[in-house]
Design an enzyme around this catalytic site. Sequence first.
Site, PDB file in Angstrom:
ATOM      1  N   HIS A  52      -1.213  -0.167   6.461  1.00 26.17           N
ATOM      2  CA  HIS A  52      -1.172   0.538   5.180  1.00 26.17           C
ATOM      3  C   HIS A  52      -1.476   2.025   5.286  1.00 26.17           C
ATOM      4  CE1 HIS A  52      -1.049  -3.142   2.621  1.00 26.17           C
ATOM      5  NE2 HIS A  52      -1.671  -3.661   3.679  1.00 26.17           N
ATOM      6  N   LYS A  85      -5.187   7.199  -9.678  1.00 27.39           N
ATOM      7  CA  LYS A  85      -5.250   6.650  -8.323  1.00 27.39           C
ATOM      8  C   LYS A  85      -6.572   7.106  -7.721  1.00 27.39           C
ATOM      9  CE  LYS A  85      -1.349   8.924  -7.359  1.00 27.39           C
ATOM     10  NZ  LYS A  85      -0.469   8.004  -6.687  1.00 27.39           N
ATOM     11  N   ARG A  86      -6.925   6.564  -6.531  1.00 21.56           N
ATOM     12  CA  ARG A  86      -8.133   7.053  -5.884  1.00 21.56           C
ATOM     13  C   ARG A  86      -8.055   8.572  -5.724  1.00 21.56           C
ATOM     14  NH1 ARG A  86     -12.142   3.155  -4.295  1.00 21.56           N
ATOM     15  NH2 ARG A  86     -13.062   4.879  -3.146  1.00 21.56           N
ATOM     16  N   LYS A 106      -3.742  12.883  -1.748  1.00 22.16           N
ATOM     17  CA  LYS A 106      -3.035  12.538  -2.995  1.00 22.16           C
ATOM     18  C   LYS A 106      -2.893  13.762  -3.911  1.00 22.16           C
ATOM     19  CE  LYS A 106      -4.755   7.748  -2.821  1.00 22.16           C
ATOM     20  NZ  LYS A 106      -3.565   6.858  -2.780  1.00 22.16           N
ATOM     21  N   THR A 128       1.790   2.297  -5.153  1.00 21.46           N
ATOM     22  CA  THR A 128       2.256   1.190  -5.997  1.00 21.46           C
ATOM     23  C   THR A 128       2.113   1.581  -7.468  1.00 21.46           C
ATOM     24  OG1 THR A 128       0.079   0.236  -5.636  1.00 21.46           O
ATOM     25  CG2 THR A 128       1.901  -0.760  -4.434  1.00 21.46           C
ATOM     26  N   LYS A 141       4.454   0.985 -10.971  1.00 20.59           N
ATOM     27  CA  LYS A 141       3.953   0.510 -12.272  1.00 20.59           C
ATOM     28  C   LYS A 141       4.365   1.480 -13.377  1.00 20.59           C
ATOM     29  CE  LYS A 141       0.218  -1.491  -9.633  1.00 20.59           C
ATOM     30  NZ  LYS A 141      -1.102  -1.194  -9.035  1.00 20.59           N
TER      31      LYS A 141
HETATM   32  C1  F58 Z   1      -3.078   1.865   0.258  1.00 17.64           C
HETATM   33  N1  F58 Z   1      -4.244   1.810   1.083  1.00 17.64           N
HETATM   34  C2  F58 Z   1      -2.143   2.992   0.636  1.00 17.64           C
HETATM   35  N2  F58 Z   1      -6.494   1.434   1.412  1.00 17.64           N
HETATM   36  O1  F58 Z   1      -2.838   4.218   0.620  1.00 17.64           O
HETATM   37  C3  F58 Z   1      -1.004   3.022  -0.380  1.00 17.64           C
HETATM   38  O2  F58 Z   1      -0.067   3.991  -0.019  1.00 17.64           O
HETATM   39  C4  F58 Z   1      -0.325   1.663  -0.412  1.00 17.64           C
HETATM   40  O3  F58 Z   1       0.607   1.610  -1.448  1.00 17.64           O
HETATM   41  C5  F58 Z   1      -1.349   0.562  -0.626  1.00 17.64           C
HETATM   42  O4  F58 Z   1      -2.372   0.640   0.340  1.00 17.64           O
HETATM   43  C6  F58 Z   1      -0.727  -0.813  -0.546  1.00 17.64           C
HETATM   44  O5  F58 Z   1       0.056  -0.928   0.593  1.00 17.64           O
HETATM   45  C7  F58 Z   1      -5.447   1.501   0.549  1.00 17.64           C
HETATM   46  O6  F58 Z   1      -5.564   1.243  -0.634  1.00 17.64           O
HETATM   47  C8  F58 Z   1      -7.783   1.168   1.089  1.00 17.64           C
HETATM   48  O7  F58 Z   1      -8.174   1.114  -0.052  1.00 17.64           O
HETATM   49  C9  F58 Z   1      -8.728   0.949   2.239  1.00 17.64           C
HETATM   50  C10 F58 Z   1      -9.783  -0.060   1.876  1.00 17.64           C
HETATM   51  C11 F58 Z   1     -10.791  -0.249   2.985  1.00 17.64           C
HETATM   52  C12 F58 Z   1     -11.394   1.030   3.433  1.00 17.64           C
HETATM   53  C13 F58 Z   1     -10.341   2.053   3.794  1.00 17.64           C
HETATM   54  C14 F58 Z   1      -9.310   2.250   2.674  1.00 17.64           C
END
Ligand code: F58
Length: 833
Positions: free
Chosen positions: A375, A566-567, A572, A674, A678
């Site tokens: 990811h 988003k985060r 971003k 994602t 949405k």
């Molecule tokens: C996200 N990763 C990607 N990681 O940033 C986003 O582009 C993608 O659409 C999504 O995954 C689904 O494939 C992401 O959300 C985290 O939250 C991790 C969680 C554990 C710690 C490090 C970040």
Amino acid sequence: MSRVTSKSELSGATPAEPIRTGLSTETFKQAVVDNLMYLQARYPAIATTQNWYMALAHSVRDRMLERWVETVKAYAARDVKVACYFSAEFLIGPQLGNNLMCLGIEDAARTAIAELGQDLDALLAYETEPGLGNGGLGRLAACYLDSLAALELPALGYGIRYEFGIFDQEIRDGWQVEATDKWLAQGNPWEIARPEVGWYVNFSGRTERFTDGEGRARVRWVPGSRVKGIACDIPVPGYRVNNCNTLRLWRSEAVESFDFGDFNVGDYYGAVREKMMSETLSKVLYPNDEAAAGKRLRLAQQYFFVSCSLQDMLRLLEMKGAAVEQLPELFAAQMNDTHPALAVAELMRLLVDEHRLEWDKAWELTQRTLAYTNHTLLPEALETWGLPLFAELLPRPLEIVYEINRRFLEGVRGTYPGDDARVARMSLIEEGGEKRVRMANLAVVGSHSVNGVAKLHSELLEETVLRDFAEVWPDRFCNVTNGVTPRRFLKLGNPALASLLDETLGEGWIGDLARLRALEPHADDAGFRERWRAVKMLNKERLATLIRERTGVAVDPSALFDIQVKRIHEYKRQHLNVLHVIAAYRRLLQDPRRSVAPRCFVFAGKAAPGYALAKLIIRLINGVAETVNADPVVRDRIKVVFLPNFSVKNAQLVYPAADLSEQISTAGKEASGTGNMKFMMNGALTIGTLDGANVEIREEVGADNFFLFGLTAADVERMRRQGYRPGDYLDRDPELRAALDLIADGRFSRGDREMFRPLVDNLTYSDPFFVLADFSAYVATQDRAAAAWLDRDAWTRMSIRNVARSGKFSSDRAIREYARDIWHVKPVRVVLA
Ligand code: F58
């Protein structure tokens, strides 16, 4: 308390429906009242919202149980292959509304609850959601569970039942303040704990070599401590089908017997301490940080849930009456990022040490069973664990990692003799400085399939971080572009749009989202466009109410809603968005009579608690909001809002209200995104870079219906190599310079010129995410969007087209690809007795 009893039941005129499953209003009412009484010892006159919520939730749960049980039975059949989704996060969102929708009993519940003098919407709003994830990755896992069930695919989700999920975000003086998320404080009606389903997990200690009764050399792990994992199951009903899958989350518990030694020698407090440490394991979800930090507890969590899940899978295999050698024929396990990558070592350990298979056989089974989804391309986000920590906590798995590595590198050396640099890059162990275990390498080596989450991301993966592996095993690599569930994010979140679609297309589109294409001709119908706008207006009013409640800011629903949720992360680029807001503000200050369509800029998202710059960006958004919203010159034309505590629950209110979706990451950095999907599904137009799934969104909707700007991933790479100087852009663009100066001069910090210095300096002197390089193109494209907004009919056509072309981004499409190409699982129809 008097029982609410239906007349027919009293008269015996018709056979009474079973109270726990019946769907007539009378029966449903009785069920709710019974659940007030028999679960909570409460009666209607004194019941609180909490009591009513619990009673209703249990009544809904009761109506799922038969499906759940029949599903378990159906999947237990010997020849049914089951997909197991291993994920450290499942951000499932509120359950009540979704479960009512999936079961098709919302109307029955609404009427029953109303007749009991309560309001279903108030109970839906009351529910606390399980925040068992950080963001996109955790939410993706939840969307996939939804699709798996809807598509009648045999599946299990495996994860961790964190006692505290993602922190609650409060905003004080403009700053993010974290509060603990006590989602279990009032009890969780959706889970069923299964103390009888528990697995032991070893930690620390040492290993011993010995020869068994059959003369075979074997290894025994003598643990320093053991923890027990208890299954907590959450039902995952499929939309309008009988399948109800299971999300199995592990809760850690102390192993009583293990402490007895201490107890017997009188170390009672020592035994209690041990117990507390064991129970700490599943206490808290780690909020993602700038870099994957070497946290002992996090490594322990990963091993804990992977070990429990694999032991559980092997037990289910046995219950099917199958031999361990049949594992890959009957189970597929998908690793959601590297958090479950220890599955490679742990499955080997279970097969070799416990099931006594030969190494080669065990390796073949492991690779055929496991698959890995990546990811992220950000190098700092690729997980590695320091060797000393790994060795201390997981001595036996480490030996196995070493053995995997030894055999693997032998192969690499055979193929590329003398290429030591390549061997060093591909090794599961990073050398130089403190040695570390590379989890992505482990996951790739131990899997038969490796995928990225959008076309561009999968290509970049193969060209950059996993290049050496893609060269050796090109067939192992593939792409599965992410998707999102239209049930939660369209039907549940946007009921007004869903009804318009039902009316226009007939029902059934939700299970076959490609059918949305049939909307296109309706874009030419002025009456339809009018209704489309009415739906959007309703959703904007709904969000405006929420914004007012949460922030006190009044926004005009007829303004353009320009939203980034988003985060919060530098890549971003929420700060790029803010710079545009400041530029727009300045233009109005300079030319107060300038005619612009009113715009409402909405931001939401959490920053990792240790990520200072991200928290400063939140502070800046709030500072800009304070200044702009109070300025009489601009406040009717620009509003800025930071909506606190972004969650699945408020996301469902946000996406439907958007006109413009901000997807402005530095090209090459966002694996997929994602949220972009949405927004699209709810009729927002996208302003975005060629990054992640934006590329495919634009492909689907057409270049004319997408506001594209900015550097490409290749541009970014080239500029980085050639030496990027953000100062050049400041010199060239007075509007950019002026915007940054306003921040530096304290305009958004009540005169404090120090507050935002770290951010201003970061942009001026390093700008690692090319914010300044993209600024002018971004502003120009925002101007194009503003001009397009003025032609309301043309905008509405584009909005309709976005929805019509969003079919590809249903998680059903993504899951069909995983099922067909990676897992080889087939639908199983569940029949109720
Ligand atoms: C996200 N990763 C990607 N990681 O940033 C986003 O582009 C993608 O659409 C999504 O995954 C689904 O494939 C992401 O959300 C985290 O939250 C991790 C969680 C554990 C710690 C490090 C970040």
